[in-house]
Design a protein around this motif. Structure first.
Motif, PDB file in Angstrom:
ATOM      1  N   LYS A 119      -9.456 -43.837  21.533  1.00 32.70           N
ATOM      2  CA  LYS A 119      -8.001 -43.630  21.519  1.00 32.70           C
ATOM      3  C   LYS A 119      -7.663 -42.209  21.093  1.00 32.70           C
ATOM      4  CE  LYS A 119      -3.690 -45.471  19.581  1.00 32.70           C
ATOM      5  NZ  LYS A 119      -3.005 -44.339  20.088  1.00 32.70           N
ATOM      6  N   HIS A 122      -8.733 -39.765  23.861  1.00 31.22           N
ATOM      7  CA  HIS A 122      -7.880 -39.951  25.035  1.00 31.22           C
ATOM      8  C   HIS A 122      -6.498 -39.363  24.791  1.00 31.22           C
ATOM      9  CE1 HIS A 122      -4.947 -42.189  27.523  1.00 31.22           C
ATOM     10  NE2 HIS A 122      -5.814 -41.852  28.469  1.00 31.22           N
ATOM     11  N   ASP A 123      -5.927 -39.609  23.614  1.00 31.80           N
ATOM     12  CA  ASP A 123      -4.599 -39.084  23.308  1.00 31.80           C
ATOM     13  C   ASP A 123      -4.575 -37.559  23.361  1.00 31.80           C
ATOM     14  OD1 ASP A 123      -3.737 -41.663  23.026  1.00 31.80           O
ATOM     15  OD2 ASP A 123      -3.659 -41.632  20.832  1.00 31.80           O
ATOM     16  N   CYS A 126      -5.455 -36.576  27.385  1.00 37.20           N
ATOM     17  CA  CYS A 126      -4.819 -37.352  28.452  1.00 37.20           C
ATOM     18  C   CYS A 126      -4.212 -36.454  29.528  1.00 37.20           C
ATOM     19  CB  CYS A 126      -3.752 -38.269  27.885  1.00 37.20           C
ATOM     20  SG  CYS A 126      -3.031 -39.361  29.124  1.00 37.20           S
ATOM     21  N   GLU A 127      -3.597 -35.358  29.150  1.00 38.16           N
ATOM     22  CA  GLU A 127      -2.956 -34.484  30.129  1.00 38.16           C
ATOM     23  C   GLU A 127      -3.964 -33.832  31.060  1.00 38.16           C
ATOM     24  OE1 GLU A 127       0.329 -34.290  30.563  1.00 38.16           O
ATOM     25  OE2 GLU A 127       0.533 -35.770  28.969  1.00 38.16           O
ATOM     26  N   CYS A 129      -6.956 -35.205  32.068  1.00 43.64           N
ATOM     27  CA  CYS A 129      -7.956 -36.200  32.474  1.00 43.64           C
ATOM     28  C   CYS A 129      -8.657 -35.819  33.768  1.00 43.64           C
ATOM     29  CB  CYS A 129      -7.315 -37.578  32.643  1.00 43.64           C
ATOM     30  SG  CYS A 129      -7.159 -38.473  31.100  1.00 43.64           S
ATOM     31  N   LEU A 134     -13.332 -38.193  30.570  1.00 45.17           N
ATOM     32  CA  LEU A 134     -13.218 -38.635  29.184  1.00 45.17           C
ATOM     33  C   LEU A 134     -14.583 -39.015  28.612  1.00 45.17           C
ATOM     34  CD1 LEU A 134     -11.205 -39.197  26.920  1.00 45.17           C
ATOM     35  CD2 LEU A 134     -10.839 -41.452  27.881  1.00 45.17           C
ATOM     36  N   GLN A 156      -8.776 -45.389  31.211  1.00 49.33           N
ATOM     37  CA  GLN A 156      -8.231 -44.494  32.228  1.00 49.33           C
ATOM     38  C   GLN A 156      -7.515 -45.259  33.339  1.00 49.33           C
ATOM     39  OE1 GLN A 156     -11.720 -42.021  33.026  1.00 49.33           O
ATOM     40  NE2 GLN A 156     -10.672 -40.329  32.007  1.00 49.33           N
ATOM     41  N   CYS A 159      -4.008 -46.127  31.961  1.00 42.83           N
ATOM     42  CA  CYS A 159      -3.148 -44.989  31.628  1.00 42.83           C
ATOM     43  C   CYS A 159      -2.526 -44.406  32.899  1.00 42.83           C
ATOM     44  CB  CYS A 159      -3.955 -43.918  30.898  1.00 42.83           C
ATOM     45  SG  CYS A 159      -3.016 -42.427  30.549  1.00 42.83           S
ATOM     46  N   THR A 161      -0.774 -41.627  33.234  1.00 42.08           N
ATOM     47  CA  THR A 161      -0.989 -40.187  33.317  1.00 42.08           C
ATOM     48  C   THR A 161      -2.362 -39.871  33.886  1.00 42.08           C
ATOM     49  OG1 THR A 161       0.382 -39.950  31.335  1.00 42.08           O
ATOM     50  CG2 THR A 161      -0.896 -38.035  32.007  1.00 42.08           C
ATOM     51  N   CYS A 162      -3.375 -40.610  33.445  1.00 39.09           N
ATOM     52  CA  CYS A 162      -4.727 -40.406  33.976  1.00 39.09           C
ATOM     53  C   CYS A 162      -4.786 -40.771  35.453  1.00 39.09           C
ATOM     54  CB  CYS A 162      -5.749 -41.238  33.205  1.00 39.09           C
ATOM     55  SG  CYS A 162      -6.022 -40.679  31.517  1.00 39.09           S
TER      56      CYS A 162
END
Length: 185
Positions: A119, A122-123, A126-127, A129, A134, A156, A159, A161-162
């Motif tokens: 987490k 990833h946080d 994330c932008e 990815c 990851l 992923q 998410c 965004t991913c």
């Protein structure tokens, strides 16, 4: 500052006898105090807090931890076939590590810590990815767990965004024509 005291003495204390003062200095430099004064109570223990925390952590460890069977085989020295399968694992100071490609050691973590690290990484990533996987980021950070690939894929996929980064990764247009000169004439 000397003028504020009627007398003062400077006395040298060897570092080995000064450990409690060092701890107080470290504590004081990390804490922000509000107001003009603060009362701090320091209690000296006979047992090392590190040993107490290790014992507590070992008690809290789940029996189903994927690392336990590997640790046992490595500590007891099992059969050669078992050791061959576990050739990429090693114990360093009681901690289990896995040798990754290139010989880099990654610390094997339990499922709870794995989820926290996943987490956290990833946080942060994330932008971007689409730029770096990851899974690779976690490897470079020095972590490994048995279901790391599956867990990373699951995060992923969930998410948005991913997903957008992955969709835009290889987006390009291709013009197909029988005559290559046609679009230019």
């Amino acid at each position: 500052m000397e003028e504020r005291f009627s007398t003062f003495e400077i006395e040298h204390t060897p570092r080995s006898e000064n450990q409690f003062v060092d701890v107080l200095v470290a504590l004081g430099s990390q804490i922000v105090f509000e107001g003009d004064s603060a009362k701090i109570e320091v209690s000296k223990r006979k047992e090392s807090i590190i040993e107490i925390l290790k014992e507590k952590f070992q008690e809290e460890q789940c029996e189903e931890d994927w690392r336990n069977p590997i640790r046992e085989v490595l500590m007891k020295g099992g059969e050669p076939t078992e050791l061959k399968v576990l050739k990429d694992y090693t114990l360093v100071g009681g901690e289990l590590y896995r040798r990754m490609l290139g010989g880099v050691l990654s610390r094997c973590v339990g499922q709870e810590e794995a989820q926290r690290k996943l987490k956290e990484v990833h946080d942060k990533a994330c932008e971007s990815c689409g730029e770096i996987n990851l899974y690779r980021i976690l490897q470079k950070a020095g972590f490994y767990w048995a279901s790391m690939g599956k867990d990373v894929d699951q995060v992923q996929v969930q998410c948005e965004t991913c997903q957008l980064a992955a969709d835009g990764e290889e987006s390009y247009a291709v013009f197909v024509s029988e005559d290559w000169r046609k679009p230019f004439t």
